[in-house]
Design an enzyme around this catalytic site. Structure first.
Site, PDB file in Angstrom:
ATOM      1  N   LYS A 120      52.010   1.200 -84.624  1.00 21.06           N
ATOM      2  CA  LYS A 120      51.634   2.262 -83.677  1.00 21.06           C
ATOM      3  C   LYS A 120      52.796   3.234 -83.480  1.00 21.06           C
ATOM      4  O   LYS A 120      53.920   2.808 -83.184  1.00 21.06           O
ATOM      5  CB  LYS A 120      51.276   1.641 -82.324  1.00 21.06           C
ATOM      6  N   ASP A 161      42.357   8.153 -85.604  1.00 20.10           N
ATOM      7  CA  ASP A 161      42.078   7.926 -84.191  1.00 20.10           C
ATOM      8  C   ASP A 161      40.683   8.462 -83.872  1.00 20.10           C
ATOM      9  O   ASP A 161      40.520   9.596 -83.439  1.00 20.10           O
ATOM     10  CB  ASP A 161      43.147   8.649 -83.354  1.00 20.10           C
ATOM     11  N   CYS A 213      36.833  33.336 -50.923  1.00 16.42           N
ATOM     12  CA  CYS A 213      37.997  33.051 -51.759  1.00 16.42           C
ATOM     13  C   CYS A 213      37.703  33.554 -53.178  1.00 16.42           C
ATOM     14  O   CYS A 213      36.761  33.083 -53.820  1.00 16.42           O
ATOM     15  CB  CYS A 213      38.252  31.540 -51.748  1.00 16.42           C
ATOM     16  N   CYS A 273      43.678  33.034 -51.085  1.00 19.98           N
ATOM     17  CA  CYS A 273      43.088  33.697 -49.920  1.00 19.98           C
ATOM     18  C   CYS A 273      43.780  33.312 -48.610  1.00 19.98           C
ATOM     19  O   CYS A 273      43.446  33.826 -47.545  1.00 19.98           O
ATOM     20  CB  CYS A 273      41.602  33.377 -49.817  1.00 19.98           C
ATOM     21  N   GLU A 329      47.957   2.991 -95.063  1.00 22.91           N
ATOM     22  CA  GLU A 329      46.951   4.025 -94.784  1.00 22.91           C
ATOM     23  C   GLU A 329      47.186   4.649 -93.419  1.00 22.91           C
ATOM     24  O   GLU A 329      47.751   4.014 -92.536  1.00 22.91           O
ATOM     25  CB  GLU A 329      45.539   3.394 -94.773  1.00 22.91           C
ATOM     26  N   CYS A 376      45.709  28.165 -49.186  1.00 15.51           N
ATOM     27  CA  CYS A 376      45.194  28.595 -50.498  1.00 15.51           C
ATOM     28  C   CYS A 376      46.045  29.734 -51.066  1.00 15.51           C
ATOM     29  O   CYS A 376      46.261  30.737 -50.388  1.00 15.51           O
ATOM     30  CB  CYS A 376      43.748  29.053 -50.354  1.00 15.51           C
ATOM     31  N   CYS A 406      40.087  24.470 -51.026  1.00 14.31           N
ATOM     32  CA  CYS A 406      40.067  25.641 -50.169  1.00 14.31           C
ATOM     33  C   CYS A 406      38.643  25.747 -49.615  1.00 14.31           C
ATOM     34  O   CYS A 406      37.693  25.902 -50.373  1.00 14.31           O
ATOM     35  CB  CYS A 406      40.422  26.896 -50.956  1.00 14.31           C
ATOM     36  N   LYS A 422      46.239   5.588 -89.749  1.00 12.70           N
ATOM     37  CA  LYS A 422      45.348   4.968 -88.749  1.00 12.70           C
ATOM     38  C   LYS A 422      44.633   6.103 -88.010  1.00 12.70           C
ATOM     39  O   LYS A 422      45.174   6.709 -87.091  1.00 12.70           O
ATOM     40  CB  LYS A 422      46.147   4.090 -87.783  1.00 12.70           C
ATOM     41  N   TYR A 440      37.424   3.314 -95.281  1.00  9.15           N
ATOM     42  CA  TYR A 440      38.651   2.619 -95.695  1.00  9.15           C
ATOM     43  C   TYR A 440      38.493   1.127 -95.960  1.00  9.15           C
ATOM     44  O   TYR A 440      39.459   0.434 -96.199  1.00  9.15           O
ATOM     45  CB  TYR A 440      39.775   2.828 -94.675  1.00  9.15           C
TER      46      TYR A 440
HETATM   47  P1  AMP Z   1      42.766  -1.250 -82.553  1.00 12.07           P
HETATM   48  O1  AMP Z   1      41.585  -0.486 -82.020  1.00 12.07           O
HETATM   49  O2  AMP Z   1      44.070  -0.805 -82.035  1.00 12.07           O
HETATM   50  O3  AMP Z   1      42.523  -2.742 -82.553  1.00 12.07           O
HETATM   51  O4  AMP Z   1      42.829  -0.858 -84.080  1.00 12.07           O
HETATM   52  C1  AMP Z   1      41.821  -1.209 -84.948  1.00 12.07           C
HETATM   53  C2  AMP Z   1      41.022  -0.003 -85.288  1.00 12.07           C
HETATM   54  O5  AMP Z   1      41.769   0.916 -86.057  1.00 12.07           O
HETATM   55  C3  AMP Z   1      39.869  -0.331 -86.166  1.00 12.07           C
HETATM   56  O6  AMP Z   1      38.784  -0.798 -85.421  1.00 12.07           O
HETATM   57  C4  AMP Z   1      39.574   1.001 -86.803  1.00 12.07           C
HETATM   58  O7  AMP Z   1      38.638   1.688 -86.005  1.00 12.07           O
HETATM   59  C5  AMP Z   1      40.854   1.789 -86.691  1.00 12.07           C
HETATM   60  N1  AMP Z   1      41.387   2.282 -87.971  1.00 12.07           N
HETATM   61  C6  AMP Z   1      41.785   3.561 -88.178  1.00 12.07           C
HETATM   62  N2  AMP Z   1      42.230   3.739 -89.418  1.00 12.07           N
HETATM   63  C7  AMP Z   1      42.108   2.552 -90.058  1.00 12.07           C
HETATM   64  C8  AMP Z   1      42.401   2.118 -91.389  1.00 12.07           C
HETATM   65  N3  AMP Z   1      42.938   2.938 -92.304  1.00 12.07           N
HETATM   66  N4  AMP Z   1      42.136   0.823 -91.695  1.00 12.07           N
HETATM   67  C9  AMP Z   1      41.601  -0.014 -90.760  1.00 12.07           C
HETATM   68  N5  AMP Z   1      41.321   0.353 -89.497  1.00 12.07           N
HETATM   69  C10 AMP Z   1      41.565   1.617 -89.129  1.00 12.07           C
HETATM   70 ZN    ZN Z   2      40.993  30.186 -51.084  1.00  9.99          ZN
END
Ligand code: AMP
Ligand code: ZN
Length: 533
Positions: free
Chosen positions: A310, A116, A428, A407, A112, A404, A422, A114, A223
């Site tokens: 990662k 962010d 300015c 100015c 899956e 600056c 500045c 990951k 997920y």
């Molecule tokens: P880490 O924060 O590096 O420990 O990674 C774990 C975090 O990845 C989890 O707490 C989730 O918030 C996040 N995460 C994002 N996508 C997924 C996924 N497909 N399955 C499980 N965790 C995920």
């Molecule tokens: Zn200035």
């Protein structure tokens, strides 16, 4: 009569839940957004007049409005673990060997994306969204249910054959498009932009006013199904079931029979991720069979049946053309590296922030150096190193400016901040213009029609040099300006006129006194009635 109204309200709720499902889960809307809004408004009106039929799962709660002063702390019934990390295929192979050895059976995986963002655990009871809690320290988190309800991709009412009680986990995140929108709005309001979508998503979940959360336009993906009993034998089946109940699951998740298939998935997304429209920082690999997951169990920190892979931040080399310096509204100087354009993570990069003199010294930057540029979670790429092999020894070290660039005033350095300023506050140009732009911004005096460009023009023509001058402006003075139509001039004048009625706290904020932000301005305005006081 009252029964009729109750039925009408319930029918509308059910209908709107169905439309949400058609739209967000099936991706097959059967009515237009306009018709949907009409029905939602009708329901809102009925609910307002009949509070006795309140329902904490009404589709109207999506629009937010509930205020939470302090989010209650809630224990997780099932701990929210972290994931183990791997950074290359060797790490992954080692993990597979450990898994194979413990199970002594063939193993299938689910790979899956990951996401962010911020992880979230949501409890459903009898098909209704009951409670949503942040990850916190994994043992307990903050209950942020009203805020989570504003996320359209999270169903409030489930469909079909769902278990009575279970948790579902997922990620709340921001698409890059919505992140850019938020920053554009902040810029208009004279606020600093947010750094990256991840922090903005998790910060948004902690806003007290859920109507504000709604405006952020958060997305969600689910997920992980969590309960003491499972209505399926594999993680993959659970995902499909979750989808049939109305959850948004990742379209990209893939069932992989072998680790080679997992590797192909990783290789593909390592580059394809830049076309996704949202940020991912890796791939999560999970053992598919739930009984295998059970026998593998957990370490003190993470499941043995899952592994995160990662991605490395993408890094490219390019030439530094020159360092320029920007002067902000407060006089703070920001050095900027102007680069020979280069493709990085799907976009052309021409500039990188250098933050301050110390960073330039630490990099040991020389003119026309070849530098390594990296893009992590931040939108603005950064210089992470210099390719010394390519340095021309005749190129001198970068010398930080002493005066600056706007100015000519000698700069001062505030030692504990590592930043140059500045000090020429009054004359300015970027400081003077910056203050006026701040004054008219939405959170201050909110003078529409009077934008940055016009203020710059007015300043160049010596018509204004501080906010008080706006109030002496006459339409006849505006008309000779370049590209100034009669109508726009009239709008500016009436906008300025209207701003005289704005509450004192906004004026206090708008004049940009050091350390007087929105909150302090509000407090001051409560206790004093005029500037003189
Ligand atoms: P880490 O924060 O590096 O420990 O990674 C774990 C975090 O990845 C989890 O707490 C989730 O918030 C996040 N995460 C994002 N996508 C997924 C996924 N497909 N399955 C499980 N965790 C995920
Ligand atoms: Zn200035």
């Amino acid at each position: 009569m009252s029964e009729n109204i109750q039925k009408k309200i319930e029918d509308l709720r059910e209908e709107l839940h169905q439309h949400n499902y058609n739209y967000y889960t099936l991706d097959e809307p059967t009515i237009s957004d306009f018709e949907f809004d009409l029905k939602l408004k009708e329901l809102q009106e009925l609910e307002k007049n009949h509070p006795e039929f309140y329902d904490s799962n009404s589709p109207t709660l999506r629009v937010g409005g509930e205020i939470t002063k302090n989010f209650p702390t809630v224990q997780h019934q099932f701990r929210m673990y972290s994931l183990d990390n791997s950074y290359d295929f060797n790490d992954l192979e080692d993990w597979e060997k450990r898994v194979q050895k413990a199970l002594n059976k063939p193993v299938e995986f689910v790979a899956e994306l990951k996401y962010d963002g911020a992880s979230i655990s949501i409890l459903y009871e009898n098909g209704k969204l009951k409670e949503a809690v942040t990850r916190g320290d994994g043992f307990q988190g903050d209950e942020i249910t009203p805020n989570v309800k504003t996320v359209s991709e999270i169903p409030m009412q489930l469909h079909g054959d769902f278990p009575d009680r279970f948790f579902i986990r997922g990620e709340i995140y921001l698409t890059r498009k919505n992140f850019d929108k938020i920053n554009k709005r902040r810029e208009e309001e004279g606020l600093d932009p947010f750094m990256n979508p991840r922090n903005t998503a998790s910060g948004s979940l902690k806003i007290q006013d859920s109507a504000e959360v709604r405006k952020r336009g958060l997305s969600a993906v689910l997920y992980q199904y969590i309960s003491s009993e499972f209505p399926a034998k594999t993680h993959w089946e659970l995902l499909q079931k979750a989808k049939s109940w109305g959850f948004h699951i990742s379209e990209q998740a893939k069932l992989c029979k072998t680790l080679d298939e997992v590797k192909a998935f990783i290789t593909h997304w390592d580059t394809a991720r830049h076309q996704l429209g949202f940020d991912i920082d890796g791939i999560v690999i999970k053992v598919n069979d739930l009984s295998q997951q059970r026998s593998l169990g957990y370490t003190a920190k993470s499941p043995r049946w899952a592994m995160a892979y990662k991605f490395k931040a993408e890094k490219v080399e390019t030439e530094l053309e020159k360092v320029t310096y920007q002067v902000g509204r407060t006089g703070a100087i920001t050095p900027v590296a102007n680069l020979k354009p280069v493709l990085l993570a799907g976009t052309v990069v021409k500039r990188a922030s250098l933050h301050n003199e110390d960073i330039i010294k630490k990099l040991g930057l020389h003119e026309h150096d070849f530098v390594f540029v990296e893009k992590g979670g931040e939108i603005i790429p950064k210089i992470v190193g210099v390719n010394l092999d390519k340095r021309n020894p005749e190129n001198p070290e970068i010398q930080y400016i002493k005066t600056c660039p706007e100015c000519g005033t000698e700069l001062v350095k505030i030692e504990d901040q590592a930043i140059h300023f500045c000090p020429n506050e009054l004359h300015c140009p970027p400081q003077v213009v910056g203050r006026m732009i701040h004054y008219v911004s939405r959170k201050a005096l909110n003078i529409e029609n009077l934008g940055q460009e016009t203020i710059e023009q007015l300043y160049r023509e010596k018509l204004v040099e501080n906010p008080a001058d706006f109030y002496a402006l006459k339409k006849e003075q505006l008309l000779p300006l370049e590209r100034m139509a009669e109508k726009s001039a009239q709008n500016i004048i009436s906008g300025i006129e209207k701003s005289k009625e704005i509450p004192f706290e906004k004026v206090l904020y708008g004049i940009g006194i050091k350390h007087v932000g929105e909150t302090v301005a509000k407090k001051l305005a409560k206790n004093f009635e005029s500037i003189d006081e």
